[in-house]
Motif scaffolding. Structure first.
Motif, PDB file in Angstrom:
ATOM      1  N   ARG A  26     -51.666  18.465 -46.258  1.00 57.19           N
ATOM      2  CA  ARG A  26     -50.371  18.469 -45.499  1.00 57.19           C
ATOM      3  C   ARG A  26     -50.392  19.372 -44.170  1.00 57.19           C
ATOM      4  NH1 ARG A  26     -46.792  19.086 -50.843  1.00 57.19           N
ATOM      5  NH2 ARG A  26     -46.531  16.968 -51.030  1.00 57.19           N
ATOM      6  N   GLN A  27     -51.280  20.479 -44.469  1.00 60.27           N
ATOM      7  CA  GLN A  27     -51.340  21.302 -43.096  1.00 60.27           C
ATOM      8  C   GLN A  27     -52.130  20.555 -42.072  1.00 60.27           C
ATOM      9  OE1 GLN A  27     -50.399  24.412 -43.096  1.00 60.27           O
ATOM     10  NE2 GLN A  27     -51.205  24.885 -40.896  1.00 60.27           N
ATOM     11  N   HIS A  28     -53.233  19.869 -42.618  1.00 60.58           N
ATOM     12  CA  HIS A  28     -54.147  18.923 -41.543  1.00 60.58           C
ATOM     13  C   HIS A  28     -52.892  18.079 -40.831  1.00 60.58           C
ATOM     14  CE1 HIS A  28     -57.833  20.600 -42.245  1.00 60.58           C
ATOM     15  NE2 HIS A  28     -57.754  20.353 -43.257  1.00 60.58           N
ATOM     16  N   VAL A  29     -52.093  17.269 -41.537  1.00 57.29           N
ATOM     17  CA  VAL A  29     -51.212  16.223 -40.964  1.00 57.29           C
ATOM     18  C   VAL A  29     -49.988  16.917 -40.234  1.00 57.29           C
ATOM     19  CG1 VAL A  29     -51.518  14.609 -42.698  1.00 57.29           C
ATOM     20  CG2 VAL A  29     -49.928  15.977 -42.814  1.00 57.29           C
ATOM     21  N   GLN A  30     -49.992  18.215 -40.360  1.00 54.70           N
ATOM     22  CA  GLN A  30     -49.051  18.801 -39.238  1.00 54.70           C
ATOM     23  C   GLN A  30     -49.699  19.318 -38.016  1.00 54.70           C
ATOM     24  OE1 GLN A  30     -47.555  22.277 -41.853  1.00 54.70           O
ATOM     25  NE2 GLN A  30     -45.852  20.980 -42.399  1.00 54.70           N
ATOM     26  N   GLN A  31     -51.013  19.153 -38.002  1.00 54.11           N
ATOM     27  CA  GLN A  31     -51.730  19.707 -36.796  1.00 54.11           C
ATOM     28  C   GLN A  31     -52.445  18.529 -36.049  1.00 54.11           C
ATOM     29  OE1 GLN A  31     -54.768  22.343 -38.337  1.00 54.11           O
ATOM     30  NE2 GLN A  31     -53.047  24.062 -38.505  1.00 54.11           N
ATOM     31  N   MET A  32     -52.584  17.383 -36.547  1.00 51.51           N
ATOM     32  CA  MET A  32     -53.166  16.020 -36.227  1.00 51.51           C
ATOM     33  C   MET A  32     -52.176  15.030 -36.762  1.00 51.51           C
ATOM     34  SD  MET A  32     -57.185  16.958 -36.954  1.00 51.51           S
ATOM     35  CE  MET A  32     -56.824  17.678 -38.578  1.00 51.51           C
ATOM     36  N   PRO A  33     -52.341  13.717 -35.817  1.00 53.21           N
ATOM     37  CA  PRO A  33     -51.961  12.684 -36.412  1.00 53.21           C
ATOM     38  C   PRO A  33     -52.370  12.192 -37.813  1.00 53.21           C
ATOM     39  CG  PRO A  33     -52.443  12.367 -34.224  1.00 53.21           C
ATOM     40  CD  PRO A  33     -52.978  13.808 -34.786  1.00 53.21           C
ATOM     41  N   ALA A  34     -51.525  11.497 -38.670  1.00 50.38           N
ATOM     42  CA  ALA A  34     -52.092  11.191 -40.126  1.00 50.38           C
ATOM     43  C   ALA A  34     -53.222  10.056 -40.075  1.00 50.38           C
ATOM     44  CB  ALA A  34     -50.852  10.739 -40.833  1.00 50.38           C
ATOM     45  N   PRO A  35     -53.523   9.450 -39.152  1.00 56.71           N
ATOM     46  CA  PRO A  35     -54.429   8.439 -39.166  1.00 56.71           C
ATOM     47  C   PRO A  35     -55.742   9.040 -38.967  1.00 56.71           C
ATOM     48  CG  PRO A  35     -52.846   7.291 -37.860  1.00 56.71           C
ATOM     49  CD  PRO A  35     -52.258   8.588 -38.258  1.00 56.71           C
ATOM     50  N   VAL A  36     -55.832   9.967 -37.792  1.00 58.16           N
ATOM     51  CA  VAL A  36     -57.038  11.100 -37.601  1.00 58.16           C
ATOM     52  C   VAL A  36     -57.319  11.588 -38.934  1.00 58.16           C
ATOM     53  CG1 VAL A  36     -57.931  12.778 -36.293  1.00 58.16           C
ATOM     54  CG2 VAL A  36     -56.194  10.983 -35.398  1.00 58.16           C
ATOM     55  N   VAL A  37     -56.562  12.235 -39.593  1.00 61.04           N
ATOM     56  CA  VAL A  37     -56.928  13.087 -40.830  1.00 61.04           C
ATOM     57  C   VAL A  37     -57.456  11.957 -42.096  1.00 61.04           C
ATOM     58  CG1 VAL A  37     -55.877  14.441 -42.650  1.00 61.04           C
ATOM     59  CG2 VAL A  37     -54.907  14.785 -40.307  1.00 61.04           C
ATOM     60  N   ALA A  38     -56.913  10.671 -42.155  1.00 59.61           N
ATOM     61  CA  ALA A  38     -56.986   9.861 -43.130  1.00 59.61           C
ATOM     62  C   ALA A  38     -58.692   9.521 -42.696  1.00 59.61           C
ATOM     63  CB  ALA A  38     -56.546   8.685 -43.052  1.00 59.61           C
ATOM     64  N   ASP A  39     -58.891   9.045 -41.610  1.00 62.68           N
ATOM     65  CA  ASP A  39     -60.327   8.636 -41.337  1.00 62.68           C
ATOM     66  C   ASP A  39     -61.489   9.927 -41.613  1.00 62.68           C
ATOM     67  OD1 ASP A  39     -59.472   6.220 -40.526  1.00 62.68           O
ATOM     68  OD2 ASP A  39     -59.419   6.703 -38.224  1.00 62.68           O
ATOM     69  N   ALA A  40     -60.748  11.041 -41.077  1.00 59.97           N
ATOM     70  CA  ALA A  40     -61.617  12.157 -41.276  1.00 59.97           C
ATOM     71  C   ALA A  40     -62.020  12.348 -42.829  1.00 59.97           C
ATOM     72  CB  ALA A  40     -61.289  13.326 -40.668  1.00 59.97           C
ATOM     73  N   LEU A  41     -61.005  12.329 -43.683  1.00 52.94           N
ATOM     74  CA  LEU A  41     -61.236  12.621 -44.876  1.00 52.94           C
ATOM     75  C   LEU A  41     -61.466  11.672 -45.889  1.00 52.94           C
ATOM     76  CD1 LEU A  41     -58.542  15.595 -45.328  1.00 52.94           C
ATOM     77  CD2 LEU A  41     -60.990  15.679 -44.729  1.00 52.94           C
ATOM     78  N   SER A  42     -61.594  10.409 -45.540  1.00 51.49           N
ATOM     79  CA  SER A  42     -61.692   9.062 -46.161  1.00 51.49           C
ATOM     80  C   SER A  42     -60.793   8.774 -47.113  1.00 51.49           C
ATOM     81  CB  SER A  42     -63.270   9.118 -46.519  1.00 51.49           C
ATOM     82  OG  SER A  42     -64.047   9.234 -45.698  1.00 51.49           O
ATOM     83  N   TYR A  43     -59.345   9.128 -46.645  1.00 46.02           N
ATOM     84  CA  TYR A  43     -58.430   8.674 -47.468  1.00 46.02           C
ATOM     85  C   TYR A  43     -57.692   7.237 -46.733  1.00 46.02           C
ATOM     86  CZ  TYR A  43     -58.034  12.758 -50.540  1.00 46.02           C
ATOM     87  OH  TYR A  43     -58.435  13.648 -51.338  1.00 46.02           O
ATOM     88  N   HIS A  44     -56.759   6.655 -47.535  1.00 50.83           N
ATOM     89  CA  HIS A  44     -56.135   5.605 -46.697  1.00 50.83           C
ATOM     90  C   HIS A  44     -54.987   6.056 -46.020  1.00 50.83           C
ATOM     91  CE1 HIS A  44     -53.694   2.053 -46.930  1.00 50.83           C
ATOM     92  NE2 HIS A  44     -55.007   1.304 -47.028  1.00 50.83           N
ATOM     93  N   HIS A  45     -54.763   5.395 -44.771  1.00 49.89           N
ATOM     94  CA  HIS A  45     -53.665   5.669 -43.953  1.00 49.89           C
ATOM     95  C   HIS A  45     -52.359   5.886 -44.642  1.00 49.89           C
ATOM     96  CE1 HIS A  45     -56.537   5.420 -40.729  1.00 49.89           C
ATOM     97  NE2 HIS A  45     -56.902   4.293 -41.361  1.00 49.89           N
ATOM     98  N   THR A  47     -51.481   6.818 -47.673  1.00 54.54           N
ATOM     99  CA  THR A  47     -51.386   8.210 -48.451  1.00 54.54           C
ATOM    100  C   THR A  47     -51.190   9.220 -47.356  1.00 54.54           C
ATOM    101  OG1 THR A  47     -53.112   7.099 -49.835  1.00 54.54           O
ATOM    102  CG2 THR A  47     -52.769   9.478 -49.835  1.00 54.54           C
ATOM    103  N   MET A  48     -51.973   9.431 -46.150  1.00 53.73           N
ATOM    104  CA  MET A  48     -51.854  10.208 -45.199  1.00 53.73           C
ATOM    105  C   MET A  48     -50.469  10.262 -44.627  1.00 53.73           C
ATOM    106  SD  MET A  48     -53.956  12.317 -45.211  1.00 53.73           S
ATOM    107  CE  MET A  48     -55.075  12.646 -46.261  1.00 53.73           C
ATOM    108  N   THR A  49     -49.984   9.175 -44.291  1.00 49.94           N
ATOM    109  CA  THR A  49     -48.455   8.907 -43.680  1.00 49.94           C
ATOM    110  C   THR A  49     -47.560   9.427 -44.761  1.00 49.94           C
ATOM    111  OG1 THR A  49     -49.413   6.962 -42.416  1.00 49.94           O
ATOM    112  CG2 THR A  49     -47.089   7.237 -42.746  1.00 49.94           C
ATOM    113  N   LYS A  50     -47.690   8.912 -45.822  1.00 50.25           N
ATOM    114  CA  LYS A  50     -46.630   9.604 -47.116  1.00 50.25           C
ATOM    115  C   LYS A  50     -46.622  11.221 -46.926  1.00 50.25           C
ATOM    116  CE  LYS A  50     -46.569   5.732 -50.089  1.00 50.25           C
ATOM    117  NZ  LYS A  50     -46.838   5.341 -51.305  1.00 50.25           N
ATOM    118  N   LEU A  51     -47.829  11.634 -47.014  1.00 47.78           N
ATOM    119  CA  LEU A  51     -48.011  13.218 -47.219  1.00 47.78           C
ATOM    120  C   LEU A  51     -47.351  13.721 -45.672  1.00 47.78           C
ATOM    121  CD1 LEU A  51     -51.633  13.911 -48.631  1.00 47.78           C
ATOM    122  CD2 LEU A  51     -49.397  14.451 -49.561  1.00 47.78           C
TER     123      LEU A  51
END
Length: 82
Positions: A26-45, A47-51
């Protein structure tokens, strides 16, 4: 060390890793767009969009102008070679 082994050791010590991991994402998606975080952490887009929505960080307010727009009145400098 395998992640499941480490997770088991943490659980034995009374440390729950899921809330901490979710909080960190959640802290990461507040600092970066969710797709960027999803790619970096190997999560589905999704999932990150919901977070990101839960963390109230949609990033839609940051896209306000074209990226490669020159300031008003700006002219490229000329060189003797051109």
């Amino acid at each position: 060390m395998h992640p499941e082994t480490l997770g088991g050791l943490l659980k034995v010590l009374g440390i729950h890793n899921v809330p901490g991991r979710t909080s960190a994402m959640r802290q990461h998606v507040q600092q970066m767009p969710a797709p960027v975080v999803a790619d970096a952490l190997s999560y589905h887009h999704v999932t990150m969009t919901k977070l990101a929505a839960e963390a109230a960080a949609t990033w839609s307010r940051y896209v306000t102008a074209p990226r490669f727009r020159s300031p008003t009145g700006w002219k490229p400098s000329t060189t003797r070679d051109s």
